[in-house]
Motif scaffolding. Structure first.
Motif, PDB file in Angstrom:
ATOM      1  N   THR A  95      15.740  91.811   1.812  1.00 59.26           N
ATOM      2  CA  THR A  95      16.350  90.894   2.652  1.00 59.26           C
ATOM      3  C   THR A  95      15.562  90.829   4.126  1.00 59.26           C
ATOM      4  O   THR A  95      15.949  91.505   4.904  1.00 59.26           O
ATOM      5  CB  THR A  95      17.671  91.339   3.069  1.00 59.26           C
ATOM      6  OG1 THR A  95      18.687  91.538   1.830  1.00 59.26           O
ATOM      7  CG2 THR A  95      18.432  90.175   4.008  1.00 59.26           C
ATOM      8  N   SER A 129      18.371  82.985  10.515  1.00 59.62           N
ATOM      9  CA  SER A 129      18.203  81.909   9.649  1.00 59.62           C
ATOM     10  C   SER A 129      19.490  81.668   9.089  1.00 59.62           C
ATOM     11  O   SER A 129      20.111  80.503   8.999  1.00 59.62           O
ATOM     12  CB  SER A 129      17.089  81.861   8.659  1.00 59.62           C
ATOM     13  OG  SER A 129      17.104  80.607   7.789  1.00 59.62           O
ATOM     14  N   GLU A 130      20.257  82.628   8.424  1.00 60.34           N
ATOM     15  CA  GLU A 130      21.427  82.502   7.710  1.00 60.34           C
ATOM     16  C   GLU A 130      22.391  82.077   8.519  1.00 60.34           C
ATOM     17  O   GLU A 130      23.375  81.113   8.393  1.00 60.34           O
ATOM     18  CB  GLU A 130      21.895  83.558   6.794  1.00 60.34           C
ATOM     19  CG  GLU A 130      22.754  83.291   5.932  1.00 60.34           C
ATOM     20  CD  GLU A 130      22.691  82.564   4.626  1.00 60.34           C
ATOM     21  OE1 GLU A 130      23.649  82.085   4.219  1.00 60.34           O
ATOM     22  OE2 GLU A 130      21.643  82.383   4.501  1.00 60.34           O
ATOM     23  N   GLN A 133      22.301  78.354   9.356  1.00 61.62           N
ATOM     24  CA  GLN A 133      22.577  77.575   8.288  1.00 61.62           C
ATOM     25  C   GLN A 133      24.126  77.533   8.227  1.00 61.62           C
ATOM     26  O   GLN A 133      24.684  76.492   8.075  1.00 61.62           O
ATOM     27  CB  GLN A 133      22.233  78.100   7.049  1.00 61.62           C
ATOM     28  CG  GLN A 133      22.388  77.430   5.823  1.00 61.62           C
ATOM     29  CD  GLN A 133      22.030  75.761   5.729  1.00 61.62           C
ATOM     30  OE1 GLN A 133      20.915  75.453   6.462  1.00 61.62           O
ATOM     31  NE2 GLN A 133      22.857  74.919   5.223  1.00 61.62           N
ATOM     32  N   VAL A 193      23.609  89.170   3.678  1.00 57.26           N
ATOM     33  CA  VAL A 193      24.008  87.754   3.726  1.00 57.26           C
ATOM     34  C   VAL A 193      25.399  87.351   3.190  1.00 57.26           C
ATOM     35  O   VAL A 193      26.110  86.641   3.892  1.00 57.26           O
ATOM     36  CB  VAL A 193      22.794  86.910   2.829  1.00 57.26           C
ATOM     37  CG1 VAL A 193      23.355  85.356   2.837  1.00 57.26           C
ATOM     38  CG2 VAL A 193      21.656  86.975   3.560  1.00 57.26           C
ATOM     39  N   ARG A 197      28.350  85.733   5.538  1.00 59.06           N
ATOM     40  CA  ARG A 197      29.367  84.480   4.963  1.00 59.06           C
ATOM     41  C   ARG A 197      30.950  84.780   4.713  1.00 59.06           C
ATOM     42  O   ARG A 197      31.779  84.027   5.349  1.00 59.06           O
ATOM     43  CB  ARG A 197      28.780  83.861   3.873  1.00 59.06           C
ATOM     44  CG  ARG A 197      27.640  83.379   3.736  1.00 59.06           C
ATOM     45  CD  ARG A 197      27.092  82.562   2.572  1.00 59.06           C
ATOM     46  NE  ARG A 197      25.920  81.692   2.769  1.00 59.06           N
ATOM     47  CZ  ARG A 197      25.890  80.492   3.286  1.00 59.06           C
ATOM     48  NH1 ARG A 197      27.275  79.917   3.260  1.00 59.06           N
ATOM     49  NH2 ARG A 197      24.864  79.813   3.217  1.00 59.06           N
TER      50      ARG A 197
END
Length: 319
Positions: A95, A129-130, A133, A193, A197
């Protein structure tokens, strides 16, 4: 005709005869091979059992060759320390990415967080970045998501609290197991990640239940039915304030303006206020022999109150 001329003429004649014989033999051999192939084809076409047997033999032979090649590759890996395939797979599992490949504002946030929390910028670049997004998808400020990760785990993807909150966002995995099913099961809580989420989904539910961001943060930390959250929301919002400044181009963010605590009571001296531990999730112990109402709260916002004796009660709430 001289003797030498006769010898030359005889040699040419012999050569021509041999050449003609070779050509004839070749033609006959090709014809024979053609007849043999045609015969085999007709035999296989008419005999399904022979055709299947031949296919099985050919398949077995090819598999044996493939296994031999794999064994040879494994032996080479043992002697050299790995194969190119293993190296590529390891890179795919990592990652991490180059922060310089991110947009300028995201790269600035990644480098700033890496310096502050002593974490490598490459994995942080993926998380930043995640977050941007996911923030776009959920209409949440990405710098708020990053602030929660900073306060909850200091960007340690393997963090775990005493009550089972796990990962970057310190999600109560046992309570939110269903949210991990889409990602392959509860072990995905330690995938950075995935944890991000799932944590954002829990945060959304908390905000929706509370009706406000600060109220949602109180639910998230497990202090929904406590008088205050021990400063958790203020801490998250303060870090959010700093990260947002960095994202907007400020390399040295200013401190947020101080806000008076709404839960503080002026009539009560500071020395008599109850001690708050573990992000305001563990209430202070009452006097000896007294009965306390202990709030059992998880990060989903569910709360249950039950009486408990002080001397036998040890409760630590979620983060």
């Amino acid at each position: 005709m001289t003797a030498s001329a006769k010898v030359a003429a005889g040699a040419r004649s012999l050569g021509g005869t041999l050449a003609h014989g070779i050509v004839a033999m070749a033609h006959n051999s090709l014809a024979l091979v053609g007849l043999l192939v045609a015969f085999c084809a007709l035999t296989l076409f008419s005999r399904a059992d022979l055709r299947n047997a031949g296919e099985d033999y050919l398949r077995t032979w090819l598999q044996a060759r493939q296994e031999s090649a794999i064994d040879a590759g494994d032996a080479a890996a043992d002697s050299t320390g790995g194969t190119d395939t293993n190296i590529i797979a390891a890179v795919d599992r990592a990652t991490a990415t180059n922060p310089q490949q991110l947009p300028k504002n995201q790269a600035a946030v990644a480098y700033w967080l890496a310096k502050k929390y002593r974490v490598a910028p490459e994995p942080l670049a993926v998380l930043v970045s995640e977050a941007f997004q996911v923030g776009k998808e959920t209409k949440l400020d990405p710098t708020l998501i990053l602030a929660i990760m900073a306060v909850e785990s200091s960007f340690n993807p393997f963090a775990q609290s005493s009550v089972g909150a796990q990962g970057l966002m310190q999600v109560m995995t046992k309570i939110h197991t269903d949210k991990y099913e889409h990602f392959g099961g509860h072990f995905a809580a330690f995938d950075p990640v995935t944890n991000l989420r799932v944590g954002v989904k829990v945060l959304q539910e908390c905000i929706q239940r509370a009706g406000s961001l600060e109220g949602g943060l109180k639910y998230y930390v497990g202090a929904a039915n406590l008088p205050d959250d021990g400063g958790y929301a203020a801490k998250v919002l303060a870090e959010h304030f700093r990260i947002k400044q960095v994202a907007n181009g400020r390399s040295n963010p200013a401190e947020p303006p101080a806000k008076p605590s709404l839960s503080a009571k002026a009539s009560v001296p500071a020395t008599t206020m109850p001690a708050v531990q573990n992000k305001a999730s563990e209430p202070a112990a009452p006097a000896d022999g007294a009965t306390a109402t202990v709030a059992l709260v998880d990060k989903s916002g569910a709360a249950v109150a039950q009486p408990a004796k002080t001397e036998s009660t040890t409760v630590s709430m979620g983060s």
